[in-house]
Every structure is written in structure tokens, then in C-alpha cells.
Design an enzyme around this catalytic site. Structure first.
Site, PDB file in Angstrom:
ATOM      1  N   ARG A 122     -19.596  54.704  77.125  1.00 60.00           N
ATOM      2  CA  ARG A 122     -18.683  55.755  77.576  1.00 60.00           C
ATOM      3  C   ARG A 122     -17.670  55.358  78.643  1.00 60.00           C
ATOM      4  O   ARG A 122     -16.757  56.113  78.906  1.00 60.00           O
ATOM      5  CB  ARG A 122     -19.502  56.959  78.055  1.00 60.00           C
ATOM      6  CG  ARG A 122     -20.143  57.689  76.886  1.00 60.00           C
ATOM      7  CD  ARG A 122     -21.010  58.832  77.334  1.00 60.00           C
ATOM      8  NE  ARG A 122     -22.191  58.335  78.015  1.00 60.00           N
ATOM      9  CZ  ARG A 122     -23.105  59.101  78.569  1.00 60.00           C
ATOM     10  NH1 ARG A 122     -22.959  60.403  78.556  1.00 60.00           N
ATOM     11  NH2 ARG A 122     -24.156  58.571  79.154  1.00 60.00           N
TER      12      ARG A 122
ATOM     13  N   ARG B  16     -16.032  58.735  69.817  1.00 62.39           N
ATOM     14  CA  ARG B  16     -17.126  59.692  70.058  1.00 62.39           C
ATOM     15  C   ARG B  16     -16.643  61.144  70.004  1.00 62.39           C
ATOM     16  O   ARG B  16     -17.414  62.050  69.714  1.00 62.39           O
ATOM     17  CB  ARG B  16     -17.714  59.427  71.437  1.00 62.39           C
ATOM     18  CG  ARG B  16     -19.105  58.917  71.572  1.00 62.39           C
ATOM     19  CD  ARG B  16     -20.191  59.569  70.818  1.00 62.39           C
ATOM     20  NE  ARG B  16     -21.028  60.390  71.691  1.00 62.39           N
ATOM     21  CZ  ARG B  16     -21.128  61.683  71.590  1.00 62.39           C
ATOM     22  NH1 ARG B  16     -20.457  62.347  70.698  1.00 62.39           N
ATOM     23  NH2 ARG B  16     -21.934  62.336  72.408  1.00 62.39           N
TER      24      ARG B  16
ATOM     25  N   TYR C 136     -40.631  58.570  77.069  1.00 65.34           N
ATOM     26  CA  TYR C 136     -39.806  59.599  76.414  1.00 65.34           C
ATOM     27  C   TYR C 136     -40.633  60.432  75.427  1.00 65.34           C
ATOM     28  O   TYR C 136     -40.466  61.643  75.323  1.00 65.34           O
ATOM     29  CB  TYR C 136     -38.625  58.960  75.678  1.00 65.34           C
ATOM     30  CG  TYR C 136     -37.565  58.439  76.618  1.00 65.34           C
ATOM     31  CD1 TYR C 136     -36.738  59.312  77.321  1.00 65.34           C
ATOM     32  CD2 TYR C 136     -37.395  57.086  76.823  1.00 65.34           C
ATOM     33  CE1 TYR C 136     -35.770  58.852  78.193  1.00 65.34           C
ATOM     34  CE2 TYR C 136     -36.427  56.603  77.692  1.00 65.34           C
ATOM     35  CZ  TYR C 136     -35.612  57.486  78.375  1.00 65.34           C
ATOM     36  OH  TYR C 136     -34.665  57.020  79.239  1.00 65.34           O
TER      37      TYR C 136
ATOM     38  N   ARG D 108     -25.247  47.975  78.395  1.00 65.69           N
ATOM     39  CA  ARG D 108     -24.482  49.173  78.029  1.00 65.69           C
ATOM     40  C   ARG D 108     -22.985  48.887  77.936  1.00 65.69           C
ATOM     41  O   ARG D 108     -22.169  49.747  78.255  1.00 65.69           O
ATOM     42  CB  ARG D 108     -24.737  50.311  79.022  1.00 65.69           C
ATOM     43  CG  ARG D 108     -26.187  50.764  79.093  1.00 65.69           C
ATOM     44  CD  ARG D 108     -26.572  51.458  77.811  1.00 65.69           C
ATOM     45  NE  ARG D 108     -27.863  52.121  77.928  1.00 65.69           N
ATOM     46  CZ  ARG D 108     -28.021  53.427  77.969  1.00 65.69           C
ATOM     47  NH1 ARG D 108     -26.999  54.226  77.932  1.00 65.69           N
ATOM     48  NH2 ARG D 108     -29.231  53.938  78.038  1.00 65.69           N
TER      49      ARG D 108
HETATM   50  O1  1CP Z   1     -23.807  48.314  74.767  1.00 62.37           O
HETATM   51  C1  1CP Z   1     -24.896  48.906  74.772  1.00 62.37           C
HETATM   52  O2  1CP Z   1     -25.840  48.515  75.469  1.00 62.37           O
HETATM   53  C2  1CP Z   1     -24.998  50.146  73.946  1.00 62.37           C
HETATM   54  C3  1CP Z   1     -26.214  50.294  73.093  1.00 62.37           C
HETATM   55  C4  1CP Z   1     -27.333  51.066  73.790  1.00 62.37           C
HETATM   56  C5  1CP Z   1     -28.506  50.535  74.315  1.00 62.37           C
HETATM   57  C6  1CP Z   1     -28.878  49.062  74.449  1.00 62.37           C
HETATM   58  C7  1CP Z   1     -27.415  52.476  73.934  1.00 62.37           C
HETATM   59  C8  1CP Z   1     -26.373  53.428  73.521  1.00 62.37           C
HETATM   60  N1  1CP Z   1     -28.636  52.784  74.451  1.00 62.37           N
HETATM   61  C9  1CP Z   1     -29.313  51.612  74.718  1.00 62.37           C
HETATM   62  C10 1CP Z   1     -30.659  51.457  75.230  1.00 62.37           C
HETATM   63  C11 1CP Z   1     -31.298  52.582  75.955  1.00 62.37           C
HETATM   64  N2  1CP Z   1     -31.300  53.911  75.641  1.00 62.37           N
HETATM   65  C12 1CP Z   1     -32.141  52.403  77.068  1.00 62.37           C
HETATM   66  C13 1CP Z   1     -32.503  51.053  77.659  1.00 62.37           C
HETATM   67  C14 1CP Z   1     -31.427  50.528  78.524  1.00 62.37           C
HETATM   68  C15 1CP Z   1     -31.301  51.159  79.886  1.00 62.37           C
HETATM   69  O3  1CP Z   1     -32.300  51.217  80.629  1.00 62.37           O
HETATM   70  O4  1CP Z   1     -30.170  51.552  80.232  1.00 62.37           O
HETATM   71  C16 1CP Z   1     -32.604  53.657  77.462  1.00 62.37           C
HETATM   72  C17 1CP Z   1     -33.511  53.971  78.629  1.00 62.37           C
HETATM   73  C18 1CP Z   1     -32.073  54.614  76.550  1.00 62.37           C
HETATM   74  C19 1CP Z   1     -32.321  56.073  76.524  1.00 62.37           C
HETATM   75  C20 1CP Z   1     -31.053  56.814  76.533  1.00 62.37           C
HETATM   76  N3  1CP Z   1     -30.306  57.020  75.412  1.00 62.37           N
HETATM   77  C21 1CP Z   1     -30.350  57.332  77.636  1.00 62.37           C
HETATM   78  C22 1CP Z   1     -30.828  57.299  79.083  1.00 62.37           C
HETATM   79  C23 1CP Z   1     -31.569  58.554  79.398  1.00 62.37           C
HETATM   80  C24 1CP Z   1     -32.289  58.501  80.746  1.00 62.37           C
HETATM   81  O5  1CP Z   1     -33.521  58.643  80.753  1.00 62.37           O
HETATM   82  O6  1CP Z   1     -31.614  58.325  81.783  1.00 62.37           O
HETATM   83  C25 1CP Z   1     -29.152  57.877  77.141  1.00 62.37           C
HETATM   84  C26 1CP Z   1     -28.066  58.559  77.918  1.00 62.37           C
HETATM   85  C27 1CP Z   1     -29.145  57.669  75.730  1.00 62.37           C
HETATM   86  C28 1CP Z   1     -28.059  58.001  74.775  1.00 62.37           C
HETATM   87  C29 1CP Z   1     -27.127  56.872  74.585  1.00 62.37           C
HETATM   88  N4  1CP Z   1     -27.514  55.617  74.117  1.00 62.37           N
HETATM   89  C30 1CP Z   1     -26.410  54.815  74.038  1.00 62.37           C
HETATM   90  C31 1CP Z   1     -25.264  55.570  74.460  1.00 62.37           C
HETATM   91  C32 1CP Z   1     -23.847  55.056  74.497  1.00 62.37           C
HETATM   92  C33 1CP Z   1     -25.725  56.851  74.802  1.00 62.37           C
HETATM   93  C34 1CP Z   1     -24.863  58.017  75.255  1.00 62.37           C
HETATM   94  C35 1CP Z   1     -24.597  58.845  74.045  1.00 62.37           C
HETATM   95  C36 1CP Z   1     -23.229  59.433  74.012  1.00 62.37           C
HETATM   96  O7  1CP Z   1     -22.221  58.730  73.766  1.00 62.37           O
HETATM   97  O8  1CP Z   1     -23.149  60.657  74.216  1.00 62.37           O
END
Ligand code: 1CP
Length: 360
Positions: A38, A47, A158, A34
């Protein structure tokens, strides 16, 4: 698995790719799960003007966000800015990010499973491949680019549950109530992710990571029957893809012996399992990635260095360690702590000469 040949006269391989292949490296490479997101003011700035889905679907913006952390820090790899749910949106699954994924019609019937179409990456998510090409052309220091996908079981969580959850009860009970339908859905997801990851490699991704974020929900028997079987199907579909494969099982300490049977180059380890234990369980044929607790970035600087030393020591002197956090970076992390972490991992690993030793 990847052939371990190096071409005479070619440029030295980037440390990240060498470590994935368990080859000697000048320093322990580091990237951060990640790392684009943010906790970075420049991400929040962008964003505030563009919504998340739009960011992922606009190649020059997705490429820009991918590269943001590499401009700030001396990271050894980039990871594509996208989401594990992006290919499912491409398959017609309607969802919003709030900020975690919320699926409009959770998948709970055979009719819905049957209706899920095959994923054709070039047709359904062409912007992902275009983003990859843009990053490859512009990434600072020529850092290697990691493509990624969710593991079938994590996507299943999901899709069936419909939204983020601590326990994913609806998904877990579906496994027990409808094991045959669960396997069918997992197989479909496994095939879609194989096609998706292959398309990313063909577009230029130099390593592929599979995120099993919810591995820790399952006992070993269910992990084997559902999660492992499905991800093996994805990995089998990537046999000749030619780039290192990384499988990360969050909270996966109790299934590491099963991870050892998966034909990937690197196992991502969360902070609950010491890397020395992971190395012993996985054997000499896999590199490890991890595993500093994301909370450790809140330590005083001198304490952070001590925590890094422990991770490097646990990884040991043999090649095949990619430094990372044990899970994604927290959004309230101070970017200066990340700078200190990256610089110290390089400095300490050079000083200790780790990663240059004989293979374990
Ligand atoms: O640098 C990076 O890694 C950014 C790219 C990235 C990746 C690899 C994002 C951006 N999401 C992910 C993978 C992801 N998404 C995973 C696997 C990694 C992990 O376990 O952390 C998972 C479980 C998700 C699902 C997801 N999407 C969540 C988590 C929800 C939960 O169940 O807790 C969230 C918050 C998102 C949205 C998201 N994805 C990425 C960002 C930056 C965001 C936030 C969106 C925003 O800016 O509002």
C-alpha cells in the site's frame, strides 16, 4: 541446508542467493519486507479496482503486483504477492481481510482442529504456483523470487484469536489451557506449511521465507515448547528442497539462541537486536537478514545514509548479509525514500567492500 557448489561456466549467482549461502557478493543485496503493497501508488491504483483476495487469486494480477516494486527500485529479490492466510483459506478456513485477517469461526475446540483438512497445494491453492511461474518468466533483471509461509505459531495466533490483536490473549491463554490440543493444531499447521513451501519451490520459488511475526508474544519456555518445536517440524519437512530457507522471528531477540538451533540458512532479525549481537549468537553457519527500523525511512536523506552505514557496520565484513528492514515497510512511507535506501545500500556496500571478506 543448501550445498555450496557453483557450476563452472554458469552465470554468476544473483547477489541475494549468494548472500543467503554466505558466499562473497559484489554488493550487499537488499529487498524489503512488504515491498509490494500500500505505500506504492501503483498498488493502490490496482487495489481500488480489485479486492485483496481477488488480487491474490488471479495469477497475472498477483504476478504484476509482485513485480511492481522491482520496476521502480533496483531491488535484489522479489517476494510473491500473497498472504500468510492464503493457504488456510485453501484448507477451507473462512476469513475476510479488514485489512488484517478476520477468521469467521476461530478455532477453539478439538472438533475444529480434527476437522482441519490436509493441504494439497496443487488442488487447494493452484493459483499460487501459477503466479510463481508467471513471475519467474517476467521478473525484471531476472531477480530471484522468494516464496513464503507463516510459521505455525503465527498462523495459530490468527486462527485461535480470530483477528489481529496486540496481545493475542485468546491464543496465548489457549496454549496454557489446552497445551495438548495446541500442539496438535501446531503440528497440523507445520505439516501444511511444509507441503505449501515445497510446492512453491517446485513451481520456481528460489528461496523460502517463514514469517514468525508474533514470536515476541512468548517467553523462552513457551517459544521452545510451541513455536520452535512446530517450525522445526516444518523445516524438517523441507530438508531436501534445495533452496535457501529464511526464518524471521519478529521481536525475537530473547529467543535468538533457539533460532540458532533451527536448520535454516538465514535468520531474519528485527531492529531491536544489533546484527553484530545476532551474528555472535547465531554463529558462523547462518546468514542474517535485516534490520533497519522501518521508521528510519522517515529520516532526512543524510541521516538515512548514516542509519544504513550503522546496519552495514553491525553486519560486518563477512559474507552472509541480506539488507532489509527489521519488519514490514509502513504504508505511509515515501517511495522516494525507498529508492534512496536501495541505491545507497548498493553504493555504500560496494565502497566498503563488505560481503567479500573471508567467512567469519
Ligand atoms: O511484498 C510483500 O511482502 C507483500 C506480500 C505479503 C506478505 C509477505 C502480504 C500482503 N502479506 C504478507 C505476510 C503477512 N501477512 C504477515 C507476515 C509478515 C509481517 O509480519 O508483516 C502477516 C502477519 C500477515 C497478516 C496480515 N495480512 C496483516 C497484518 C495484520 C496484523 O495482525 O497486524 C494484514 C494487514 C494482511 C493483509 C495484507 N497482506 C498483504 C497486504 C498488501 C495486505 C493489505 C491488504 C490490502 O491491500 O488491503
Amino acid at each position: 541446508m543448501v550445498a555450496q557448489l557453483s557450476t563452472p561456466g554458469s552465470h554468476p549467482e544473483p547477489a541475494f542467493l549468494a548472500a543467503c549461502r554466505r558466499q562473497p557478493v559484489p554488493h550487499t543485496p537488499i529487498w524489503i519486507m512488504r515491498q509490494a503493497g500500500r505505500y506504492l501508488p501503483e498498488y493502490r491504483e490496482l487495489r481500488s479496482k480489485v479486492d485483496f483476495v481477488q488480487l491474490t487469486r488471479t495469477p497475472d494480477l498477483a504476478a504484476e503486483v509482485t513485480m511492481q516494486p522491482l520496476r521502480r527500485f533496483e531491488l535484489d529479490a522479489a517476494i510473491l504477492f500473497s498472504d500468510i492466510m492464503t493457504p488456510l483459506q485453501g484448507m477451507g478456513v473462512s476469513l475476510d481481510f479488514e485489512p488484517g485477517p478476520v477468521v469467521k469461526d476461530p478455532v477453539r475446540s478439538d472438533a475444529q482442529i480434527d476437522a482441519l483438512p490436509e493441504l494439497v497445494p496443487q488442488r487447494d491453492v493452484p493459483f499460487v504456483m501459477e503466479s510463481i511461474r508467471l513471475v519467474r518468466a517476467n521478473v525484471p533483471r531476472g531477480a530471484p523470487l522468494i516464496g513464503f509461509a507463516g510459521a505455525p505459531f503465527t498462523l495459530f495466533c490468527y486462527l485461535v484469536c480470530g483477528r489481529p490483536s496486540k496481545e493475542f490473549g485468546a491464543a496465548r491463554s489457549f496454549l496454557y489451557a489446552h497445551p495438548g490440543s495446541s500442539e496438535r493444531l501446531l503440528d497440523k499447521l507445520a505439516d501444511a506449511m511444509a507441503a505449501y513451501l515445497r510446492a512453491q519451490a517446485e513451481a520456481g520459488a528460489q528461496a523460502l521465507m517463514i514469517f514468525e511475526s508474533w514470536a515476541g508474544l512468548l517467553g523462552p519456555r513457551e517459544f521452545q515448547r510451541f513455536a520452535l518445536r512446530a517450525v522445526k517440524r516444518t523445516v524438517a519437512g523441507l530438508k531436501d528442497v534445495g533452496v535457501p530457507l529464511i526464518y524471521y522471528a519478529n521481536n525475537g531477540g530473547s529467543v535468538l539462541d533457539q533460532v540458532a538451533t533451527l536448520d535454516v540458512d538465514v535468520a531474519g532479525i528485527d531492529w531491536r537486536t544489533p546484527l553484530s549481537v545476532a551474528r555472535r549468537t547465531l554463529g558462523p553457519d547462518k546468514a542474517v537478514q535485516g534490520n533497519l527500523d522501518p521508521a528510519a525511512l522517515f529520516s532526512a536523506p543524510e541521516d538515512l545514509r548514516r542509519h544504513v552505514d550503522i546496519v552495514l557496520e553491525e553486519a560486518g565484513p563477512a559474507p552472509g548479509h541480506v539488507f532489509n528492514l527489521g519488519h514490514g515497510i509502513w504504508q505511509d512511507t515515501d517511495p522516494d525514500a525507498v529508492a534512496r535506501l536501495v541505491d545507497y545500500v548498493h553504493e555504500a556496500s560496494i565502497r566498503a567492500g563488505v560481503g567479500k571478506g573471508a567467512r567469519a
